[in-house]
Design a protein around this motif. Structure first.
Motif, PDB file in Angstrom:
ATOM      1  N   TRP A   8     -44.016  -9.753  -9.959  1.00 33.20           N
ATOM      2  CA  TRP A   8     -43.826 -10.966 -10.744  1.00 33.20           C
ATOM      3  C   TRP A   8     -42.827 -11.917 -10.087  1.00 33.20           C
ATOM      4  CZ3 TRP A   8     -47.228 -12.621 -13.977  1.00 33.20           C
ATOM      5  CH2 TRP A   8     -48.091 -11.720 -14.569  1.00 33.20           C
ATOM      6  N   SER A   9     -41.884 -11.389  -9.296  1.00 34.85           N
ATOM      7  CA  SER A   9     -41.010 -12.262  -8.506  1.00 34.85           C
ATOM      8  C   SER A   9     -41.822 -13.012  -7.460  1.00 34.85           C
ATOM      9  CB  SER A   9     -39.914 -11.456  -7.815  1.00 34.85           C
ATOM     10  OG  SER A   9     -39.059 -10.871  -8.752  1.00 34.85           O
ATOM     11  N   GLY A  12     -43.708 -15.698  -9.110  1.00 35.39           N
ATOM     12  CA  GLY A  12     -42.861 -16.872  -9.351  1.00 35.39           C
ATOM     13  C   GLY A  12     -42.726 -17.732  -8.109  1.00 35.39           C
ATOM     14  N   ARG A  16     -44.044 -21.649  -7.336  1.00 33.70           N
ATOM     15  CA  ARG A  16     -43.247 -22.724  -6.738  1.00 33.70           C
ATOM     16  C   ARG A  16     -43.984 -23.348  -5.553  1.00 33.70           C
ATOM     17  NH1 ARG A  16     -39.982 -26.912  -7.397  1.00 33.70           N
ATOM     18  NH2 ARG A  16     -38.704 -27.268  -5.559  1.00 33.70           N
ATOM     19  N   VAL A  38     -34.656 -19.373  -8.399  1.00 29.46           N
ATOM     20  CA  VAL A  38     -34.826 -19.557  -9.841  1.00 29.46           C
ATOM     21  C   VAL A  38     -36.226 -19.116 -10.261  1.00 29.46           C
ATOM     22  CG1 VAL A  38     -34.946 -21.292 -11.673  1.00 29.46           C
ATOM     23  CG2 VAL A  38     -33.107 -21.392  -9.995  1.00 29.46           C
ATOM     24  N   PHE A  39     -37.238 -19.541  -9.523  1.00 28.04           N
ATOM     25  CA  PHE A  39     -38.607 -19.155  -9.845  1.00 28.04           C
ATOM     26  C   PHE A  39     -38.800 -17.648  -9.666  1.00 28.04           C
ATOM     27  CE2 PHE A  39     -39.378 -23.588  -9.877  1.00 28.04           C
ATOM     28  CZ  PHE A  39     -40.580 -23.793 -10.533  1.00 28.04           C
ATOM     29  N   ALA A  42     -37.082 -15.926 -12.583  1.00 24.68           N
ATOM     30  CA  ALA A  42     -37.864 -16.073 -13.818  1.00 24.68           C
ATOM     31  C   ALA A  42     -39.054 -15.112 -13.803  1.00 24.68           C
ATOM     32  CB  ALA A  42     -38.335 -17.514 -13.974  1.00 24.68           C
ATOM     33  N   GLY A  43     -39.753 -15.014 -12.681  1.00 22.79           N
ATOM     34  CA  GLY A  43     -40.873 -14.075 -12.575  1.00 22.79           C
ATOM     35  C   GLY A  43     -40.418 -12.639 -12.666  1.00 22.79           C
ATOM     36  N   SER A  45     -37.726 -11.481 -14.178  1.00 18.00           N
ATOM     37  CA  SER A  45     -37.312 -11.163 -15.546  1.00 18.00           C
ATOM     38  C   SER A  45     -38.531 -10.946 -16.441  1.00 18.00           C
ATOM     39  CB  SER A  45     -36.405 -12.259 -16.108  1.00 18.00           C
ATOM     40  OG  SER A  45     -37.105 -13.484 -16.178  1.00 18.00           O
ATOM     41  N   PHE A  46     -39.597 -11.700 -16.205  1.00 19.49           N
ATOM     42  CA  PHE A  46     -40.833 -11.467 -16.946  1.00 19.49           C
ATOM     43  C   PHE A  46     -41.386 -10.079 -16.628  1.00 19.49           C
ATOM     44  CE2 PHE A  46     -45.475 -11.635 -17.301  1.00 19.49           C
ATOM     45  CZ  PHE A  46     -45.585 -11.920 -18.649  1.00 19.49           C
TER      46      PHE A  46
END
Length: 132
Positions: A8-9, A12, A16, A38-39, A42-43, A45-46
């Motif tokens: 998922w990172s 993200g 981008r 940041v992207f 966010a990925g 953490s999801f």
């Protein structure tokens, strides 16, 4: 767990790159390099949240399965039939009907209903008949 976070990172980061590609902006502009972490965060953490959801669902399903098996065991004891060691679903035996030198395996046929409530038996696709 780590593979989901890394996937998922990466997703993200791909988002981008896709965003910058749609805007037709350069990928590695000095002023916008801060957005990649940041992207990715966010990925990631999801992905971490999704791992927790999956573990909670698996725990819930395991508990539900155990309760159902216990309920089946109690019902079998109550009815007087013991199914010791047979906690799984019933298995279908492969029955053979010999007819005119051809074995028709019942597992190769499907019983279907119709609008007039009649049962019809159809051959499964790729079913084979064996001759003896």
């Amino acid at each position: 767990m780590v593979h989901k976070i890394l996937f998922w990172s990466g997703f993200g980061l791909a988002v981008r790159f896709w965003q910058l590609g749609i805007e037709m902006r350069p990928f590695f502009n000095r002023e916008s390099l801060w957005a990649y972490p940041v992207f990715a965060a966010a990925g990631g953490s999801f992905g971490y949240w999704l791992t927790g959801v999956e573990s909670r669902q698996m725990k819930l399903l395991t508990d539900r399965r155990d309760r159902l098996l216990e309920k089946r065991r109690r019902r079998a004891e109550r009815e007087g039939t013991s199914q010791a060691g047979n906690n799984g679903p019933p298995t279908l035996s492969r029955k053979v009907i010999p007819t005119c030198g051809v074995e028709f395996h019942l597992s190769n046929y499907i019983e279907t209903g119709s609008a007039d409530n009649q049962s019809y038996v159809h051959a499964r696709p790729n079913s084979s008949l064996s001759y003896f």
